[in-house]
Design a protein around this motif. Sequence first.
Motif, short mmCIF file in Angstrom:
data_model
loop_
_atom_site.label_atom_id
_atom_site.label_comp_id
_atom_site.label_asym_id
_atom_site.label_seq_id
_atom_site.Cartn_x
_atom_site.Cartn_y
_atom_site.Cartn_z
N SER A 1 -4.22 11.58 -7.47
CA SER A 1 -4.65 10.18 -7.39
C SER A 1 -4.35 9.59 -6.02
O SER A 1 -5.04 8.68 -5.57
CB SER A 1 -3.95 9.36 -8.49
OG SER A 1 -2.55 9.37 -8.31
N ARG A 2 -3.33 10.12 -5.35
CA ARG A 2 -3.03 9.65 -3.98
C ARG A 2 -4.15 10.04 -3.03
O ARG A 2 -4.51 9.25 -2.15
CB ARG A 2 -1.70 10.25 -3.51
CG ARG A 2 -1.19 9.68 -2.19
CD ARG A 2 0.14 10.31 -1.85
NE ARG A 2 1.11 10.08 -2.92
CZ ARG A 2 2.26 10.73 -3.02
NH1 ARG A 2 2.58 11.66 -2.12
NH2 ARG A 2 3.09 10.45 -4.00
N ARG B 1 1.81 7.15 -7.03
CA ARG B 1 0.72 7.98 -7.54
C ARG B 1 1.05 9.47 -7.49
O ARG B 1 1.91 9.89 -6.73
CB ARG B 1 -0.56 7.71 -6.74
CG ARG B 1 -1.08 6.30 -6.89
CD ARG B 1 -2.24 6.02 -5.95
NE ARG B 1 -2.71 4.66 -6.12
CZ ARG B 1 -3.63 4.28 -7.00
NH1 ARG B 1 -4.20 5.19 -7.77
NH2 ARG B 1 -4.00 3.03 -7.10
N GLN C 1 -1.53 0.20 7.55
CA GLN C 1 -1.36 1.51 6.94
C GLN C 1 -2.00 2.61 7.76
O GLN C 1 -1.60 3.77 7.68
CB GLN C 1 -1.97 1.50 5.53
CG GLN C 1 -1.84 2.79 4.76
CD GLN C 1 -0.46 2.97 4.17
OE1 GLN C 1 0.31 2.02 4.08
NE2 GLN C 1 -0.13 4.20 3.78
N ARG D 1 0.94 4.18 -2.89
CA ARG D 1 0.81 5.61 -2.63
C ARG D 1 1.98 6.37 -3.24
O ARG D 1 1.82 7.45 -3.82
CB ARG D 1 0.74 5.89 -1.14
CG ARG D 1 -0.52 5.41 -0.46
CD ARG D 1 -0.61 5.88 0.98
NE ARG D 1 -1.05 7.27 1.05
CZ ARG D 1 -0.26 8.28 1.32
NH1 ARG D 1 1.03 8.10 1.54
NH2 ARG D 1 -0.72 9.52 1.37
N ALA D 2 3.19 5.81 -3.09
CA ALA D 2 4.37 6.48 -3.60
C ALA D 2 4.37 6.55 -5.12
O ALA D 2 4.96 7.47 -5.71
CB ALA D 2 5.63 5.76 -3.12
N LEU E 1 0.82 -1.21 0.00
CA LEU E 1 0.00 0.00 0.00
C LEU E 1 0.85 1.26 0.00
O LEU E 1 0.53 2.24 -0.67
CB LEU E 1 -0.94 0.00 1.21
CG LEU E 1 -2.10 -0.99 1.18
CD1 LEU E 1 -3.06 -0.72 2.32
CD2 LEU E 1 -2.83 -0.95 -0.14
N GLU E 2 1.94 1.26 0.75
CA GLU E 2 2.84 2.40 0.74
C GLU E 2 3.49 2.57 -0.63
O GLU E 2 3.68 3.70 -1.11
CB GLU E 2 3.92 2.23 1.81
CG GLU E 2 3.39 2.30 3.24
CD GLU E 2 4.50 2.18 4.27
OE1 GLU E 2 5.68 2.33 3.88
OE2 GLU E 2 4.19 1.94 5.45
N PHE F 1 -6.88 7.64 -3.64
CA PHE F 1 -6.51 6.34 -3.07
C PHE F 1 -6.71 6.33 -1.56
O PHE F 1 -7.24 5.37 -0.99
CB PHE F 1 -5.05 6.04 -3.43
CG PHE F 1 -4.57 4.69 -2.97
CD1 PHE F 1 -5.09 3.53 -3.54
CD2 PHE F 1 -3.60 4.57 -1.98
CE1 PHE F 1 -4.64 2.28 -3.13
CE2 PHE F 1 -3.16 3.33 -1.57
CZ PHE F 1 -3.67 2.18 -2.15
N ASP F 2 -6.29 7.41 -0.90
CA ASP F 2 -6.48 7.51 0.56
C ASP F 2 -7.96 7.55 0.91
O ASP F 2 -8.39 6.98 1.92
CB ASP F 2 -5.78 8.76 1.10
CG ASP F 2 -4.28 8.64 1.06
OD1 ASP F 2 -3.78 7.51 0.99
OD2 ASP F 2 -3.60 9.68 1.09
N GLU G 1 -0.23 13.42 -6.66
CA GLU G 1 -0.90 13.94 -5.48
C GLU G 1 -2.42 13.78 -5.57
O GLU G 1 -3.08 13.41 -4.61
CB GLU G 1 -0.54 15.42 -5.29
CG GLU G 1 0.92 15.66 -4.90
CD GLU G 1 1.25 15.05 -3.56
OE1 GLU G 1 0.34 14.98 -2.70
OE2 GLU G 1 2.40 14.64 -3.36
#
Length: 294
Positions: free
Chosen positions: A109-110, A105, A177, A102-103, A98-99, A113-114, A107
């Motif tokens: 799309s992050r 993506r 996470q 996030r990395a 998951l990290e 995702f969050d 900003e």
Amino acid sequence: MPSFSEFLSTWSFDLVSLLVIIATGVAYLVLLAMVRRRGQTWPIWRTLAFFILGLGAYAFVEFGFFGTYRFELRWAFTTRIALLLYAVPLLLSLGRPLELARAARTEASRARFDKFLQSWPIRVVSNAIFAPLFALAFFMLFITPLSAAMRGSAFWQHAITVGAFLLGQLMLFPMLQRREHRSEIFMAAEFLFAFFELMLDAIPGVVLSISNTVLDGATTLSANVPAWFPTALDDQHFSGNLLWMIAEGADIPILVLLFIRWGHQDKKTAKSIDDLSDEEFDALANQHLKRPRG
């Protein structure tokens, strides 16, 4: 029971399991490539842990003894499911997928995702209370005739190959996470409930271990089984012993995780209070004292 050498040397091929491994591995590699294109780095040891320990454990379960005898042996069938739900996702989590996602993506799309990780279905499934409850509910099926029907069905076996693998990750990954603030009362209730579930999870394994009746009703052995094959009742007893051990062991990491998160939350709360000025602390205390009592 099989000898240790026979246990380690028993292998078979399963196409569905191979496709799951390929799809999971390719997805991780794609995320790695996206991270590198963004000019970021990712620890090599996490990548190795994901492939060697995580996917390697999945391959061992699916292609090894448990996958080979999942149709014939109760203890291979139940142990396989327990390992797919708990042990394999725990090893995969060392790769922090998951990290990594996030990395990889942007900003925007992050943020989406969050938001997805904070949606109520994900929060429910990844709650520390859900995992023990699900284990108890699902493992109770092993003491019913439905267990024999699922064990003898190719459809259900393939569904477990994919479903248990994905559900285990869905329960564990967001839990690791999660970083949001939670009240101490909620965390205490979560911890106490998970501890209570530690005792409840033993019920299916205990019932299978002590019952002198074949609970799933399947008493006939398949043709051409090896000479070491146990009787249906011995198979059930050994299945219960392993299930009992795995179910109890799976709750311990959850309790440890909750304890660690509780400690971190307590430190954050203490630091936030220490950082207050005298005026801010007095205002906060007065606001608390003036709050109406129910």
